[in-house]
Design an enzyme around this catalytic site. Sequence first.
Site, mmCIF file in Angstrom:
data_model
loop_
_atom_site.group_PDB
_atom_site.id
_atom_site.type_symbol
_atom_site.label_atom_id
_atom_site.label_comp_id
_atom_site.label_asym_id
_atom_site.label_seq_id
_atom_site.Cartn_x
_atom_site.Cartn_y
_atom_site.Cartn_z
ATOM 1 C CB CYS A 1 -4.021 -2.070 19.737
ATOM 2 S SG CYS A 1 -3.452 -0.965 20.753
ATOM 3 C CB ILE B 1 -15.682 -3.598 21.738
ATOM 4 C CG1 ILE B 1 -16.137 -2.748 23.364
ATOM 5 C CG2 ILE B 1 -17.044 -3.731 21.055
ATOM 6 C CD1 ILE B 1 -16.908 -1.487 23.058
ATOM 7 C CG ASN B 2 -8.962 -3.128 21.537
ATOM 8 O OD1 ASN B 2 -8.848 -2.415 22.600
ATOM 9 N ND2 ASN B 2 -8.190 -4.059 20.716
ATOM 10 C CB SER C 1 -1.515 -7.926 22.395
ATOM 11 O OG SER C 1 -2.793 -7.785 22.468
ATOM 12 C CB ALA D 1 -1.909 5.642 25.203
#
Lengths: 258, 310
Positions: free
Chosen positions: B133, B195-196, B47, B71
Site C-alpha cells: 500500500c 500490481i498495487n 485489507s 489515499a
Amino acid sequence: MKTTVNHRSLGGIMRPYRVANVLRENETTHTLLFDGRLPEAQPGQFVMAWLPEIGEKPFSIHANIPLALTICDVGPVSNAMVNLQVHDRLWLRGPLGNGFELKGSKHLLVGGGYGAAPLSFLAEEALRQEGEVVACLGAKTKADLILVDRLTSLGCELRVATEDGSEGSQGLVTEVAQEAIDAFQPDCLYACGPTGMLLALADFCQQRGLPAQLSFEALMRCGVGLCGSCELPEELCQRLGLPGGWLVCHDGPVAMIG
Amino acid sequence: MEASLAADFLGIQMKNPLVVASGILGTSASVMERCAREGAGAVTSKSAGPEPRTGHANPVTLAWNGGVINAIGLTNPGCREEVPLLRETHRRLRALGLPLFASLFAPSVEAFGEVARVIAEAEPDLIEVNISCPNVGSEFGTPFSATAKSAAEVTAVVRKAVKLPISIKLAPNVPEIGRIAQAVVSEGADAVTAINTVPAMLIDAYAGKPVLKNATGGLSGAAIKPVALKAVWEIAQMVSVPIIGTGGISCGLDAAEMIMAGATLVGVGSAVALEGPAVFSRINRELEAFMTQEGYPDLASMRGKALPQK
C-alpha cells in the site's frame, strides 16, 4: 426498485469557483452563489466541495444557473465553507450521483431541516416544466427553517411545520406531508432530510401506493462508488425494497421507491 | 462453440476470472455479496490490519477519465472485528458459488504473522498479503514490497503462521518485480497479485497545494494498465505460480490482454467507479465474445500467449 443511471460522471478533477454572493438562510446556514455552473447538473445530484488544507465534504446542489450550494455549519470543514466571502474560492468535483426524476405533473416536495437544500433546484425544474408544486418544510424552530422565501417566490404552495410551533403548524413535517398528500393528491413525493423522516414518508407512500424519491445523506469519502463508506445499512435497504449493498454516492443519493 | 470463462485457481473452481480487487467495496458482507451477484468470479475484502484505522481525511479519492487517485489510508475495523465480517461474507459467497479472498496488512514483519493467524480463523479461500500500500509510508516506512529481502521475510512469517493459500500483493515501482516475485514464491507464496496502485500525486494549480489530504496517493485505472501488463508479463517469466493480474482493467479486451501476459485471474478495481458493480458482468460478456470470436475455447488456451516463446 429501479436504479436509474442518468448523466453519470466521475466528477473530474477539482474545478475552482469563486463566491459571487452569499445569502444568509439562518444563523448557521448560508447559500453560496458562484461565478459559474456545473456541466449537466440535475436536481438531487451532489458535489464534493474542497478547501485546500481544510477538507472536502458532499453538498447537494441548490441551483445551477448560477451554481449555488447551501451549507450548514456542522463541523470544522463546513464552518470554513460557511464563512467564505465574496471572491473567495471553493473547489468542486461533480455533479455526482443520480438525481430526482420528475414523474407526472403534481409534485409534493418534503424537506427536513437543512436537508431541504436540493428542493429549490427541483422546484425550479418542475415549475419550468409547468408542473404544480406543493412544498412541505420542517425544522425544530422557525430559526432553523431554510428556503421558505425562495420556494414561495418561485411560486410553490408552501406548508410549514416546526417542532416548537414557532412557525406553521406545531409538529413534524411528516404530519404536514401526509395532510398534503390527501389534499393535493400528488403524482410523486420527493424528499430530503433525516433518515427517520425519510423512512416515515416511505412507509406512508408505500401504504398509499404513491411513488417516492428519497434523497439520503451519508458519510462520503470517495464519492464515486469505490470505498464503501456510504453504504446504506442492510436493514434499511430491506425495509425500502432496495438491493443490499446500496451505495448512497453511486446508486443514490436519490432512492426510487414504489 | 461458446468459450468457457471457468477458471481453476489453486484448485478453486471459479465461474469466471474476475476478482474484485482489494480496497474496492470490500467493506461489508452486503456490498461484497452485491459484487458477487453482479458477476464477479471472486471477491477480495478490504485489507485488515492489527488495529482499527479510520484512514485519511478527505479528499481521499479523485476520479477522472485517465484513472483514479486515492489515499484512503487502509480504513478497516481491525483484524479481530474483521473475522465475523469475513465469516458472514464467506457464508453468502459460498451460497453463490464464489470464493472469498481476504486481504491483510501489518506495520511490521512479525505483525503480519499475527494478523494472518487471526484472519485465518475466518477460513477464507485465499489470504492476500498487502505489502505494497503506497498510502501509509509516513507511518509504516518503506513498503515491504520494495525489496526482495523484505518481501520474502513477510512471506516466510505468513507462510509459517497459516496453512491457507497465500498470495503476495506486489508494488509496481521497483526495478525488478520478477525477482521479488521469485523471492516470495521461494518462501512459500502460492500465488502473486500484481500490481498495487502506482505512487502518485495531484497538485491543484489554483490552490498551489496537493489535492489529496495525504498529499500523495496511489494511481489506478486506465492510466496504469500498461504498467500492470509489464509487471505481470515479467513475473510470469520468473515464476510458475498463478498470478492475479490487477491494474487498469475495464473491458473484455483488457482482461484478455492481462491473461495473455500470464495472469490466471484478473483483478478489477477502479472500473467500478463509472458503472458500479455491474462492470463485472459487462467485462465477462466482452471477454467471452472475444474468446469465441477468436477461437479460444478456454482461459488456459489464451494464458501467456504474449510471453516470449521458450
